[in-house]
Every structure is written in structure tokens, then in C-alpha cells.
Design an enzyme around this catalytic site. Structure first.
Site, mmCIF file in Angstrom:
data_model
loop_
_atom_site.group_PDB
_atom_site.id
_atom_site.type_symbol
_atom_site.label_atom_id
_atom_site.label_comp_id
_atom_site.label_asym_id
_atom_site.label_seq_id
_atom_site.Cartn_x
_atom_site.Cartn_y
_atom_site.Cartn_z
ATOM 1 C CG ASP A 75 1.776 -1.485 3.445
ATOM 2 O OD1 ASP A 75 1.469 -1.395 4.641
ATOM 3 O OD2 ASP A 75 1.092 -2.091 2.597
ATOM 4 C CG HIS B 69 -1.836 -1.144 1.302
ATOM 5 N ND1 HIS B 69 -1.743 -2.152 2.232
ATOM 6 C CD2 HIS B 69 -2.890 -1.452 0.512
ATOM 7 C CE1 HIS B 69 -2.707 -3.023 2.016
ATOM 8 N NE2 HIS B 69 -3.408 -2.637 0.989
HETATM 9 C C1 3MF Z 1 -9.102 -6.863 0.899
HETATM 10 C C2 3MF Z 1 -7.884 -7.109 0.124
HETATM 11 C C3 3MF Z 1 -6.815 -6.074 0.287
HETATM 12 C C4 3MF Z 1 -6.074 -5.826 -0.992
HETATM 13 C C5 3MF Z 1 -4.943 -4.874 -0.793
HETATM 14 C C6 3MF Z 1 -4.242 -4.543 -2.068
HETATM 15 C C7 3MF Z 1 -5.912 -5.735 2.450
HETATM 16 O O1 3MF Z 1 -10.011 -7.869 0.808
HETATM 17 O O2 3MF Z 1 -7.789 -8.099 -0.546
HETATM 18 O O3 3MF Z 1 -5.926 -6.510 1.305
HETATM 19 O O4 3MF Z 1 -5.611 -6.998 -1.551
HETATM 20 O O5 3MF Z 1 -5.438 -3.736 -0.226
HETATM 21 O O6 3MF Z 1 -5.115 -4.077 -3.013
#
Ligand code: 3MF
Ligand code: MG
Length: 348
Positions: free
Chosen positions: A57, A54
Site C-alpha cells: 500500500d 501493507h
Molecule cells: C484480515 C485483517 C487484515 C489485517 C491487515 C493488517 C486486511 O482479517 O484483519 O486486513 O488487519 O492485513 O494486518
């Protein structure tokens, strides 16, 4: 045998959030979070080649731009030293309470404006880290209760948002990661098919594709391998999030293959048959550990998701394609079904 024809190239990735920060899945923190570089070293040690991030991150967004740039350069170098590359950046528009009602579909124009600004910054972060892939998971772009937003207007705003990002940087590729619900009751673009329809209406459909997550497909009561097949047929399968899911409940992100081996097999079969990975696509994992435990135990879901994949890949490659064709031709489907399960069980 597929022999030469089976030619998937499988390089694995995961995101740091897959090694949990320390809250119990149903409660408060039960341990400290693990050091970021310890997570990255684990990735390198276990043969992962890509890291998903993200925006926040990758870098602390509260720092000044010049500090962020410095940290991003250092991050890229240190990851490269470990043999890791950044797979994608996803703007995180759902944790900050400012985005409680969504980002680019929020009713408040100030929220929409900030959501776009943050996403443009995510594009810059991606470029600084050497990737053109931007993943959009529209987490809160939906409603908790129907009349809170205008469903037609929301989809138009979604389109405007994608167009603004495509316009902002002419090199980036946008991968929509759709999920029908959670955290919202209902999302405006619940499946890959919805997003691909939207993609065709953008200013540059050639730069818009999808990332299919197994559990998200199951949550929409769809078959993950069929979702992947749909995207493959349109040349749009640019990313995957492999995991598993027990039926229609909260998004479980279970270890890939742990619930339904046959479902996992079907996904790998298709990916391998259609050369997934040959254009640099990653086998991304998006998995959660069952309980919040110590460091070594908090990694096993990642290690075993990859192991399940590789073990099942062996099985996939042992399918006798002539036999399969014969069974299809004679419509002996019970036999075909049994044949595949025997392969999975190692009785073939
Ligand atoms: C939520 C997800 C997310 C996405 C991530 C990257 C937190 O169901 O799957 O994980 O994969 O944000 O796009
Ligand atoms: Mg995901």
C-alpha cells in the site's frame, strides 16, 4: 465517576484497504477504485491521525530500491503535510499466488525464503516511514486440509520467522494480529493467547505484542474485551482493530458498534480504564462498507465507527463506579446488567 482515573488517549487510524477498491463484496468490480490521496485527504478531514499500511500500500514493490526510497520519502512528507503519521507496516503475504500456501510456513523452502526477504523489506519500509511497528497477520499460515502441513514444524517456522525479523532490526516491535480462520480453514496461531505464548519463546519477548481485532475474537468465539484485557494484563496490547461481527461466519469487518453496542461499550470501558493510547497506541479501525457504492457512501463506515466510539466513550465515562462496586458486592448482577444497558440507552 472515574473522573481523573479515566485517561485513555484516543487517536484514530485506518488503512487504505478500508475504503474499498471497487469489487462488490460478493463479485466483480462495480466501480473504479478511488485515488489514494483522496483517501488520505478524507482521513485528515475526518480527524484521523494515523494510517495503517501493507508494504505494497505504501510503495510499488516492483520498482527499483532507489525509486522506492524516493517514493517513500515523498509519501512520508506528504502524509506529514496532512498531519498524518504511519501507524504500522504489515507485509502482505497472502495476495500474490506465490503465497497461496502461506509464506513462512509454506512447505517450499523457496517460498519461505522469499516471504522472509519480503518481510525484511517491509521492516525497511516501516523505518523509512517513521514507524517501528510491524503487524503480522498470518493469513495463510494454516491449512486448507489438515495433512497438507506439519503443525509442529509450522509453529517452529513461525518462531524462526519472528526471530529473524527481531534479529534483522533491533528497534522494531512486532504486533501479531491473530485470526482463527479465513482464508484458511484453520490457522496455526488462532488467537492472541497462542501468539503471546510464541512471543515468550522468541529471542526478545519484550519486542513482541499483539493487535487485537474485535471480529477476529468473535470468530474464535471469544469476547473482544476479554481478549483485550488478557493482553493489557501482560502489557502487550499495542494495537487494536475495532469493528463488529455477526456471530460465526465469514470475517465481516462491520462498522464498530453496529452489531452489538454492549460489546463495543465493554471494549471502550476497558481501554479507557487502563489508559490505552498513553504510549502512542492507536485506535485502529478495520472496517468494510456494506456495499460498494460512490465515494461519499464508501466512507460512512469509517466515520460512524469513530462516532460510535466517541458516543460510547461518553457513556463509559458516565458510569458511576461506586454504584458498580456496590452492585458487584451485593452480587446484584441483573441490576448491574440493566444499569449498563440503561446507560447505553440514555435512560440513566
Ligand atoms: C484480515 C485483517 C487484515 C489485517 C491487515 C493488517 C486486511 O482479517 O484483519 O486486513 O488487519 O492485513 O494486518
Ligand atoms: Mg485487521
Amino acid at each position: 465517576m472515574w473522573g481523573e482515573k479515566m485517561a485513555g488517549i484516543f487517536r484514530f487510524s485506518f488503512g487504505p484497504w478500508n475504503i474499498h477498491e471497487g469489487e462488490d463484496p460478493f463479485g466483480l468490480p462495480v466501480r473504479e477504485s478511488f485515488d489514494f490521496w483522496k483517501k488520505m485527504e478524507f482521513a485528515a478531514r475526518e480527524g484521523f491521525e494515523g494510517i495503517q499500511f501493507h508494504d505494497d500500500d505504501a510503495v510499488d514493490l516492483s520498482l527499483s530500491f532507489s525509486e522506492q526510497e524516493r517514493n517513500l520519502n515523498e509519501l512520508r512528507e506528504r502524509l506529514a503535510d496532512l498531519g498524518l503519521e504511519v501507524e504500522f507496516i504489515a507485509p502482505r503475504l497472502w495476495v500474490d499466488p506465490f503465497y497461496a500456501d502461506g509464506g513462512f510456513t509454506a512447505n517450499d523452502p523457496k517460498v519461505r525464503e522469499k516471504a522472509l526477504a519480503r518481510s525484511k523489506r517491509a521492516v525497511d519500509i516501516a523505518r523509512a516511514l517513521g514507524t517501528e511497528r510491524i503487524v503480522i497477520w498470518p493469513a495463510r499460515e494454516g491449512t486448507y486440509c489438515r495433512e497438507t502441513k506439519d503443525a509442529k514444524l509450522a509453529v517452529e517456522r513461525f518462531l524462526e520467522y519472528i526471530n529473524a525479523l527481531l534479529e534483522y532490526d533491533k528497534e522494531i516491535k512486532i504486533l501479531g494480529e491473530m485470526k482463527p480462520n479465513e482464508p484458511m480453514d484453520s490457522c496455526f496461531s488462532p488467537t492472541a493467547g497462542h501468539f503471546l505464548a510464541l512471543a515468550e519463546n522468541t529471542i526478545d519477548p519484550s519486542r513482541v505484542g499483539v493487535l487485537i481485532e474485535s471480529a477476529h475474537a468473535v470468530l474464535a468465539n471469544l469476547e473482544p474485551s476479554d481478549e483485550m484485557g488478557f493482553a493489557l494484563a501482560l502489557g502487550k496490547l499495542w494495537g487494536i482493530h475495532l469493528n463488529d461481527q455477526n456471530n460465526l461466519k465469514f470475517d465481516q469487518d462491520k462498522t464498530f458498534g453496529s452489531v452489538n453496542l454492549r460489546r463495543a461499550f465493554s471494549q471502550i470501558y476497558l481501554l479507557d480504564k487502563y489508559n490505552y493510547g498513553q504510549n502512542g497506541e492507536y485506535v485502529g479501525l478495520d472496517v468494510k462498507v456494506m456495499r460498494t457504492q460512490n465515494f461519499e457512501q464508501s466512507l460512512k463506515h469509517l466515520i460512524y465507527s469513530k462516532e460510535y466510539f466517541l458516543m460510547l466513550l461518553d457513556k463509559v465515562r458516565s458510569v458511576d463506579e461506586n454504584k458498580l462496586e456496590q452492585l458487584r458486592a451485593s452480587r446484584d448482577y441483573e441490576e448491574l446488567d440493566f444499569y449498563i444497558n440503561k446507560i447505553i440507552l440514555g435512560y440513566d
